[in-house]
Structure formats: structure tokens, C-alpha cells
Write a protein that holds these residues in place. Structure first.
Motif, PDB file in Angstrom:
ATOM      1  N   ASN A   1     -12.852  21.581  17.371  1.00 48.64           N
ATOM      2  CA  ASN A   1     -12.247  23.214  17.109  1.00 48.64           C
ATOM      3  C   ASN A   1     -13.592  24.226  17.160  1.00 48.64           C
ATOM      4  O   ASN A   1     -13.387  25.280  17.031  1.00 48.64           O
ATOM      5  CB  ASN A   1     -11.505  23.362  15.835  1.00 48.64           C
ATOM      6  N   VAL A   2     -14.750  23.578  17.785  1.00 51.01           N
ATOM      7  CA  VAL A   2     -15.906  24.646  17.844  1.00 51.01           C
ATOM      8  C   VAL A   2     -15.742  25.412  19.107  1.00 51.01           C
ATOM      9  O   VAL A   2     -15.530  24.800  20.204  1.00 51.01           O
ATOM     10  CB  VAL A   2     -17.122  23.647  18.055  1.00 51.01           C
ATOM     11  N   GLN A   3     -15.929  26.588  18.940  1.00 48.65           N
ATOM     12  CA  GLN A   3     -15.717  27.275  20.045  1.00 48.65           C
ATOM     13  C   GLN A   3     -16.922  27.448  20.818  1.00 48.65           C
ATOM     14  O   GLN A   3     -17.929  27.845  20.471  1.00 48.65           O
ATOM     15  CB  GLN A   3     -15.243  28.928  19.698  1.00 48.65           C
ATOM     16  N   LEU A   4     -16.747  27.323  22.150  1.00 47.97           N
ATOM     17  CA  LEU A   4     -17.799  27.470  23.060  1.00 47.97           C
ATOM     18  C   LEU A   4     -17.692  28.451  23.999  1.00 47.97           C
ATOM     19  O   LEU A   4     -16.669  28.932  24.263  1.00 47.97           O
ATOM     20  CB  LEU A   4     -18.175  26.176  23.748  1.00 47.97           C
ATOM     21  N   PRO A   5     -18.638  29.268  24.742  1.00 43.80           N
ATOM     22  CA  PRO A   5     -18.567  30.326  25.569  1.00 43.80           C
ATOM     23  C   PRO A   5     -17.610  29.717  26.883  1.00 43.80           C
ATOM     24  O   PRO A   5     -17.873  28.607  27.312  1.00 43.80           O
ATOM     25  CB  PRO A   5     -19.847  30.602  26.182  1.00 43.80           C
ATOM     26  N   GLN A   6     -16.693  30.737  27.253  1.00 40.19           N
ATOM     27  CA  GLN A   6     -16.016  30.444  28.484  1.00 40.19           C
ATOM     28  C   GLN A   6     -16.746  29.788  29.661  1.00 40.19           C
ATOM     29  O   GLN A   6     -17.844  30.495  30.168  1.00 40.19           O
ATOM     30  CB  GLN A   6     -15.075  31.681  28.766  1.00 40.19           C
ATOM     31  N   GLY A   7     -16.505  28.702  30.235  1.00 42.88           N
ATOM     32  CA  GLY A   7     -17.016  28.089  31.519  1.00 42.88           C
ATOM     33  C   GLY A   7     -18.226  27.461  31.188  1.00 42.88           C
ATOM     34  O   GLY A   7     -19.011  27.075  32.136  1.00 42.88           O
ATOM     35  N   VAL A   8     -18.519  27.032  30.002  1.00 44.85           N
ATOM     36  CA  VAL A   8     -19.509  26.199  29.214  1.00 44.85           C
ATOM     37  C   VAL A   8     -19.365  24.776  29.856  1.00 44.85           C
ATOM     38  O   VAL A   8     -19.924  23.791  30.282  1.00 44.85           O
ATOM     39  CB  VAL A   8     -20.050  26.229  28.021  1.00 44.85           C
ATOM     40  N   THR A   9     -18.039  24.383  29.580  1.00 45.66           N
ATOM     41  CA  THR A   9     -17.450  22.998  29.727  1.00 45.66           C
ATOM     42  C   THR A   9     -16.420  22.757  30.753  1.00 45.66           C
ATOM     43  O   THR A   9     -15.797  23.791  30.881  1.00 45.66           O
ATOM     44  CB  THR A   9     -17.163  22.416  28.235  1.00 45.66           C
ATOM     45  N   LEU A  10     -16.287  21.752  31.170  1.00 43.15           N
ATOM     46  CA  LEU A  10     -15.449  21.335  32.279  1.00 43.15           C
ATOM     47  C   LEU A  10     -14.222  20.684  31.468  1.00 43.15           C
ATOM     48  O   LEU A  10     -14.630  19.525  31.168  1.00 43.15           O
ATOM     49  CB  LEU A  10     -15.955  20.436  33.343  1.00 43.15           C
ATOM     50  N   PRO A  11     -13.227  21.205  31.376  1.00 43.39           N
ATOM     51  CA  PRO A  11     -12.049  20.738  30.385  1.00 43.39           C
ATOM     52  C   PRO A  11     -11.624  19.318  30.681  1.00 43.39           C
ATOM     53  O   PRO A  11     -11.516  18.348  29.622  1.00 43.39           O
ATOM     54  CB  PRO A  11     -10.855  21.723  30.762  1.00 43.39           C
ATOM     55  N   TRP A  12     -11.512  18.785  32.020  1.00 36.47           N
ATOM     56  CA  TRP A  12     -10.925  17.383  32.187  1.00 36.47           C
ATOM     57  C   TRP A  12     -12.121  16.508  31.852  1.00 36.47           C
ATOM     58  O   TRP A  12     -11.825  15.396  31.225  1.00 36.47           O
ATOM     59  CB  TRP A  12     -10.490  17.278  33.464  1.00 36.47           C
ATOM     60  N   SER A  13     -13.495  16.939  32.171  1.00 35.29           N
ATOM     61  CA  SER A  13     -14.348  15.900  31.738  1.00 35.29           C
ATOM     62  C   SER A  13     -14.572  15.832  30.411  1.00 35.29           C
ATOM     63  O   SER A  13     -14.764  14.782  29.749  1.00 35.29           O
ATOM     64  CB  SER A  13     -15.803  16.712  32.495  1.00 35.29           C
ATOM     65  N   ASN A  14     -14.425  17.062  29.861  1.00 41.07           N
ATOM     66  CA  ASN A  14     -14.713  17.022  28.154  1.00 41.07           C
ATOM     67  C   ASN A  14     -13.591  15.844  27.436  1.00 41.07           C
ATOM     68  O   ASN A  14     -13.972  15.048  26.658  1.00 41.07           O
ATOM     69  CB  ASN A  14     -14.329  18.309  27.674  1.00 41.07           C
ATOM     70  N   GLU A  15     -12.550  15.906  28.080  1.00 40.00           N
ATOM     71  CA  GLU A  15     -11.447  15.038  27.632  1.00 40.00           C
ATOM     72  C   GLU A  15     -11.673  13.543  27.911  1.00 40.00           C
ATOM     73  O   GLU A  15     -11.446  12.533  27.130  1.00 40.00           O
ATOM     74  CB  GLU A  15     -10.068  15.435  28.086  1.00 40.00           C
ATOM     75  N   VAL A  16     -11.925  13.421  29.216  1.00 42.59           N
ATOM     76  CA  VAL A  16     -12.354  12.042  29.550  1.00 42.59           C
ATOM     77  C   VAL A  16     -13.512  11.376  28.739  1.00 42.59           C
ATOM     78  O   VAL A  16     -13.484  10.289  28.126  1.00 42.59           O
ATOM     79  CB  VAL A  16     -12.874  11.977  31.162  1.00 42.59           C
ATOM     80  N   LEU A  17     -14.597  12.256  28.622  1.00 39.25           N
ATOM     81  CA  LEU A  17     -15.835  11.686  27.939  1.00 39.25           C
ATOM     82  C   LEU A  17     -15.541  11.672  26.253  1.00 39.25           C
ATOM     83  O   LEU A  17     -16.221  10.363  25.619  1.00 39.25           O
ATOM     84  CB  LEU A  17     -17.055  12.631  27.823  1.00 39.25           C
ATOM     85  N   HIS A  18     -14.743  12.543  25.592  1.00 39.61           N
ATOM     86  CA  HIS A  18     -14.419  12.443  24.188  1.00 39.61           C
ATOM     87  C   HIS A  18     -13.223  11.551  23.689  1.00 39.61           C
ATOM     88  O   HIS A  18     -12.984  11.354  22.529  1.00 39.61           O
ATOM     89  CB  HIS A  18     -14.432  13.718  23.699  1.00 39.61           C
ATOM     90  N   VAL A  19     -12.404  11.482  24.773  1.00 38.27           N
ATOM     91  CA  VAL A  19     -10.911  10.843  24.281  1.00 38.27           C
ATOM     92  C   VAL A  19     -10.776   9.439  25.239  1.00 38.27           C
ATOM     93  O   VAL A  19     -10.449   8.561  24.706  1.00 38.27           O
ATOM     94  CB  VAL A  19     -10.060  11.785  24.288  1.00 38.27           C
ATOM     95  N   VAL A  20     -10.602   9.857  26.149  1.00 38.46           N
ATOM     96  CA  VAL A  20      -9.917   8.742  27.270  1.00 38.46           C
ATOM     97  C   VAL A  20     -11.023   7.534  27.343  1.00 38.46           C
ATOM     98  O   VAL A  20     -10.653   6.341  26.978  1.00 38.46           O
ATOM     99  CB  VAL A  20     -10.072   9.146  28.864  1.00 38.46           C
ATOM    100  N   ILE A  21     -12.286   7.802  27.447  1.00 41.59           N
ATOM    101  CA  ILE A  21     -13.289   6.413  27.426  1.00 41.59           C
ATOM    102  C   ILE A  21     -13.206   5.904  26.160  1.00 41.59           C
ATOM    103  O   ILE A  21     -13.345   4.679  26.135  1.00 41.59           O
ATOM    104  CB  ILE A  21     -14.601   6.884  28.261  1.00 41.59           C
ATOM    105  N   PRO A  22     -13.630   6.599  25.055  1.00 38.89           N
ATOM    106  CA  PRO A  22     -13.440   5.950  23.705  1.00 38.89           C
ATOM    107  C   PRO A  22     -12.223   5.205  23.558  1.00 38.89           C
ATOM    108  O   PRO A  22     -12.159   4.346  23.092  1.00 38.89           O
ATOM    109  CB  PRO A  22     -13.363   7.447  22.804  1.00 38.89           C
TER     110      PRO A  22
END
Length: 231
Positions: free
Chosen positions: A110-131
Motif C-alpha cells: 500500500n506504499v504509494q509511488l509516483p505514477q509510472g515508476v513501476t511496471l505493474p505486471w513486473s511488480n506482481e511477478v517479482l513480489h507475488v508470482v515467483i514467491p
């Protein structure tokens, strides 16, 4: 499962690498379009990117999973346990990725980051899918080797080195996004964001260390119950 799990490991490794490359490309693109000197300093942006525990643990996981997939395809005998050195690496990356998933979803989602800083699908893969895949690997992967409890201590080496590196480097770097004369990869490590300063940071580090040891104990315990014990 013995026949197709190596391919699942190879696919997970490729997905993790794709997610890392995608996020790196976005970070470098943002840096090249930055309007400040510190925001456009590509060496700092690249070094910061590679300083995230999430990135390092996913990169290590991708390498280890790829090695495991190739080894299993070359060694078809299902009764042969994975090599000891590989089993230790697998315990390490399994622990780091499971902890990454836990910490992200409890502390950082829930930490808010500036728009466009993260790639949404990459973020989910690295923090959810691979774990989740590494957790499944612990629970279901064939031919995992049963290890001694000393493997738990080995898992602590990399996180300790990373924490020391992070805290020593932090005040030597100008933050690309803000221009602050310090940069921490995660807000819970930044003493400037806590009333307790470094004392609060130390508590977070201790808590994460306990989580790492606890998850490592779980991973080794599961391996000892269901893994192959070579004669």
C-alpha cells in the motif's frame, strides 16, 4: 511431476528475468527523461535498481531455477537427489523469495509511488508470482535433497551482507527521485521516516531477520520430511 517440473522451473526463471528486464528498462527510460541532474544519472539509477533485495533475490532465484531445470533434464533418474551445493542454493533462494512475498504484501503493497515508476505486471511477478512458485517448489518439487539444519545459518549470510551494504551506501547516494542526500531502497529502512530513527530501523531489521530464519527453518524442515536422503 518429475517429467514436467523442470520445464516449470525454466518457465519461472524466464518470467522472472523478463520482469526484471522490463522494470530495469522502465527505470532507465525514466532516468533518461529526468529533468534533474541527479534524476538522470544512469549509473546511480542502475546501481540503485540492482540494490533492491527484491531484484537481487529474484535474479538469484532465476539463475538457480534455470540451473535446476537444466540439471533435471540432463539427469533423468528420478531416484537421484539434486546435488548438495544446488540444494543449499535452492533453500536460500526459496527462503529469500518467500520472505520477499511476505514483506511486500504486509509492509509495502500500500506504499504509494509516483505514477509510472513501476511496471505493474513486473511488480506482481517479482513480489507475488515467483514467491508463490518457490513456495510450491518447496512443497511439491520432486527430487529435493534433505539437508542438515546448518543450511538455515547459510541462508542468513546474504541478507546480513545486503543489510550492511544498504545502510553503509545509503548516505553516499543522492536519491534520483527527490534529490535527498541519501537513498534507501525501502521506506522501513529509512531512519528519516521514523520518529525513532535508526532504532526503529533496527527493529525492522531484527523482525525481518527473524522472518528469514523462521522461513529457512520451515524450508529445511519440509525438505527433511519429503526430500531424498542420499546414502
Amino acid at each position: 511431476m518429475t517429467t514436467w517440473w523442470p520445464y516449470a522451473r525454466l518457465a519461472a526463471a524466464a518470467l522472472a528475468l523478463a520482469a526484471i528486464i522490463g522494470q530495469l528498462a522502465l527505470s532507465l527510460s525514466n532516468a533518461m527523461n529526468a529533468t534533474t541532474e541527479w534524476g538522470g544519472h544512469l549509473p546511480t539509477v542502475a546501481a540503485n535498481f540492482l540494490s533492491f533485495f527484491t531484484i537481487e533475490s529474484n535474479l538469484l532465484a532465476a539463475i538457480v531455477l534455470a540451473i535446476g531445470g537444466v540439471w533435471a533434464l540432463r539427469q533423468r533418474d528420478a531416484s537421484v537427489a539434486e546435488p548438495h551445493w544446488f540444494a543449499v542454493l535452492l533453500v536460500c533462494v526459496s527462503t529469500y523469495m518467500i520472505v520477499t512475498g511476505i514483506v511486500y504484501n504486509l509492509l509495502l503493497r500500500n506504499v504509494q509511488l509516483p505514477q509510472g515508476v513501476t511496471l505493474p505486471w513486473s511488480n506482481e511477478v517479482l513480489h507475488v508470482v515467483i514467491p508463490l512458485f518457490l513456495l510450491a517448489d518447496v512443497l511439491f518439487a520432486p527430487r529435493r535433497r534433505a539437508l542438515g539444519w546448518g543450511a538455515v545459518l547459510i541462508t542468513a549470510i546474504f541478507p546480513i551482507v545486503w543489510a550492511v551494504y544498504t545502510l553503509l551506501r545509503a548516505n553516499l547516494i543522492v536519491a534520483p527521485a527527490t534529490g535527498d542526500p541519501w537513498w534507501y531502497p525501502y521506506p522501513f529502512l529509512d531512519p528519516h521516516l521514523h520518529d525513532g530513527g535508526y532504532g526503529t530501523v533496527a527493529l525492522y531489521i531484527v523482525g525481518i531477520a527473524v522472518a528469514i530464519i523462521g522461513v529457512a527453518v520451515f524450508v529445511v524442515w519440509v525438505g527433511r520430511r519429503r526430500g531424498i536422503r542420499p546414502n
